[in-house]
Design an enzyme around this catalytic site. Sequence first.
Site, PDB file in Angstrom:
ATOM      1  N   ASP A 273      -2.805  -4.864   2.064  1.00 48.90           N
ATOM      2  CA  ASP A 273      -2.620  -3.571   2.707  1.00 48.90           C
ATOM      3  C   ASP A 273      -1.289  -3.643   3.453  1.00 48.90           C
ATOM      4  OD1 ASP A 273      -4.988  -1.311   4.289  1.00 48.90           O
ATOM      5  OD2 ASP A 273      -2.894  -1.059   3.736  1.00 48.90           O
TER       6      ASP A 273
HETATM    7  C1  GLC Z   1      -2.462   2.078   4.866  1.00 49.13           C
HETATM    8  C2  GLC Z   1      -3.902   2.087   4.442  1.00 49.13           C
HETATM    9  C3  GLC Z   1      -4.097   1.966   2.950  1.00 49.13           C
HETATM   10  C4  GLC Z   1      -2.986   2.678   2.219  1.00 49.13           C
HETATM   11  C5  GLC Z   1      -1.698   1.943   2.526  1.00 49.13           C
HETATM   12  C6  GLC Z   1      -0.492   2.604   1.836  1.00 49.13           C
HETATM   13  O1  GLC Z   1      -2.264   1.257   5.975  1.00 49.13           O
HETATM   14  O2  GLC Z   1      -4.751   1.140   5.074  1.00 49.13           O
HETATM   15  O3  GLC Z   1      -5.379   2.523   2.642  1.00 49.13           O
HETATM   16  O4  GLC Z   1      -3.244   2.668   0.823  1.00 49.13           O
HETATM   17  O5  GLC Z   1      -1.448   1.834   3.912  1.00 49.13           O
HETATM   18  O6  GLC Z   1      -0.260   3.846   2.359  1.00 49.13           O
END
Ligand code: GLC
Length: 729
Positions: A273
């Site tokens: 993430d």
């Molecule tokens: C965020 C979220 C994730 C998302 C990623 C990209 O922090 O936790 O669900 O896909 O960043 O935007």
Amino acid sequence: MKNVPVYKNPKKSVEARVRDLLRRMTVEEKAAQLMQRTIGRDVNPENVGPDHPFDPTVGSILTFTAGAAARNAFQRIAVEETRLGIPIIWGYDVIHGWRTCFPVPLAQGCSFDPSLTEKSCRVAAEECWADGGVDWTFSPMVEVGHDPRWGRNVEGYGEDPFTNGRFAAAAVRGYQGRRPSDLKKPGRIAACLKHFVGYSACEGGRDYNYTDFSVRALREWYLPPFEAGVRAGARTVMSSFNCVNGVPAVANKEMLTDVLRGEWGFGGFVVSDWGAVSQLSLQAFSSDPAVQTLATLGAGNDMDMADDAFRNVPDLVRAGRLPVRVLDRAVARVLRVKFELGLFENPYVPELPREKTCRLPASLDLAAECARSCAVLLKNEGGVLPLDPKKVKRLALVGPYVDSPLAHLGCWRGMCSEEHAETPTLFDEAARFFPGAKIELERGVVAGANECVATAAYEKPDRAAIARAVRAARRADVVVVALGETGRSSGECRSRRDICLSPAQEALVDALAATGKPLVGLVLAGRPLAFPKTAEKLDAMLWLWQGGSRGAQAAWELVTGKANPSGRLAMTFPRAVGQIPVYYNAQPRCRTGYDEYQDLVGENGPWFPFGAGLSYTTFEYGKVRLECAMRNAQCAMKASVRVKNTGKRAGAETVIWYLSDLESTSTQPARRVVGFEKVFLEPGAAETVRLALKRKDLAAMQPDGTRRFEPGAFELSASLRASARFEVP
Ligand code: GLC
């Protein structure tokens, strides 16, 4: 294809192409494949720009609205101006639509119709691929949610593992197609199961917080939806911010390698993430970038999202700290998905006019169908709904969200427009459903400058505003009040300490109820809310969730009876925030007959349970019939129940099959979902709904997280309306 390198020859197997390309790559080129940069609207310091010139050897770009033409321009450099010409995989959060906005996933879970999710994900894939140049979505999120204080329940399909699994598989099929070979087709994108695993268990419902759950909870609740998604063919997984048994998910070998690859045979790649690798320093895991990289790659997290954490990979290899086989393993996984997507043969997307690729009439019709199917009728005193437009000469349309496009879109709304023309509001749509009626709009609260996140902070009680709303109500034949949350109140980093309505909305409902006019509540929200006392003042309550581009149209179709509500709650609604956690598949209390709380006397249990939902018609259930009581492990028990529409309106009924294990060597949940099916019935029509269960489906969850069949007594219930007990030797 003479003299063409194997990796560039589509006639060769993916594995042969991966091996050939790997052996040609330098360690720098390999490291670059494991990095994701961002481009476009964002504040991320790693954004491609003057300080971070575009590196055409990068593995992935998170597009942030770069768009098809921009994508192709950058892709052309990567493919035509670098030594090996490895295409970039372009990712984005396409969670419930790109330019056609579908209901938020939690609402979709309430439809109990995964086929609609498959169709909507297919449209989202085609739109984001053609219009946005997206090859890969960070969706579906399949977190089993038990705590409405957490803002991200909105992105998942509710509290039930089985239901989440069915929707996860449907979303994967929608994005990727039904066969592996479909992935190369135009408009197919790689899915990403997230967040692996247990993020929704964050303590106190506080986003990004510590999680601590038993191996049993892990195996009984949190892992099954991911397994269903992997078995449906998902090509990527996103590891989560939280930790599992004290080890951060992004560096958790047990989860990323032993379970995901070892038990389930997952063959795609894992992306972290956002910034999760560097965040290991905040989790007291390690502040040493080398340790962070070694731990995450070693555990099986292959790509780093957006924080440049893997820039130290070449040095770690040269220092002999990162084994080349570990690096090659991660790079091979990324290359494999790129070959499967057909990016080497088709690295560019067509640059077509938006009107030919987005918001097509059929897509918008599907959005309306989904919104209709997700809405849940929770109250309808005296059959006040459906309203007969012929009898409504004056309609008072009241509340802070009656003319808010955002209230229908919710979070992660992709490129969906907040313009009324693209996302008409309840007020925009009302006139065509109440022809000739005088429609008065009154917000009834004073809203803040922008729809900020915390509803209570954004809306202020205002005597003058309430007085205007009351005057309109007094002049009206019926009052419709739109309540709930703003479109920014649920989603990432949107935890709430309370889940009630804002004081302004409470005061507004009190004043409207005092007029004595029929009062219909439409609730727009991205989570369960708890306001039982205020709801007593409503004659009817229809939970619309955040229904997307055609949410307002669907709302009026349901309110006026052009459509019959058929949604069932996929997540339990507590009576009060203090009751959390409360969910259907809990293990029973060891004593009954006692108030759960001394300040909730005689009010045990939730405000609305999982599976709750009314219809404008009535359904009768016959007996649950069992054909084979499972004489041996192979024999599938066949159950059936006949359902009849005994009312005057056509409608859809969802049969939810619950299994109760009545005797086991370890405590079991009171019931758990083992199947569901939604059937549409004309008045007077009946249908037999069937279910087949094998002995393994009856296996009881053990303290160590394994399931083991134990002979004994069971009960199978159809929607808690009919049930049958049976013994299995
Ligand atoms: C965020 C979220 C994730 C998302 C990623 C990209 O922090 O936790 O669900 O896909 O960043 O935007």
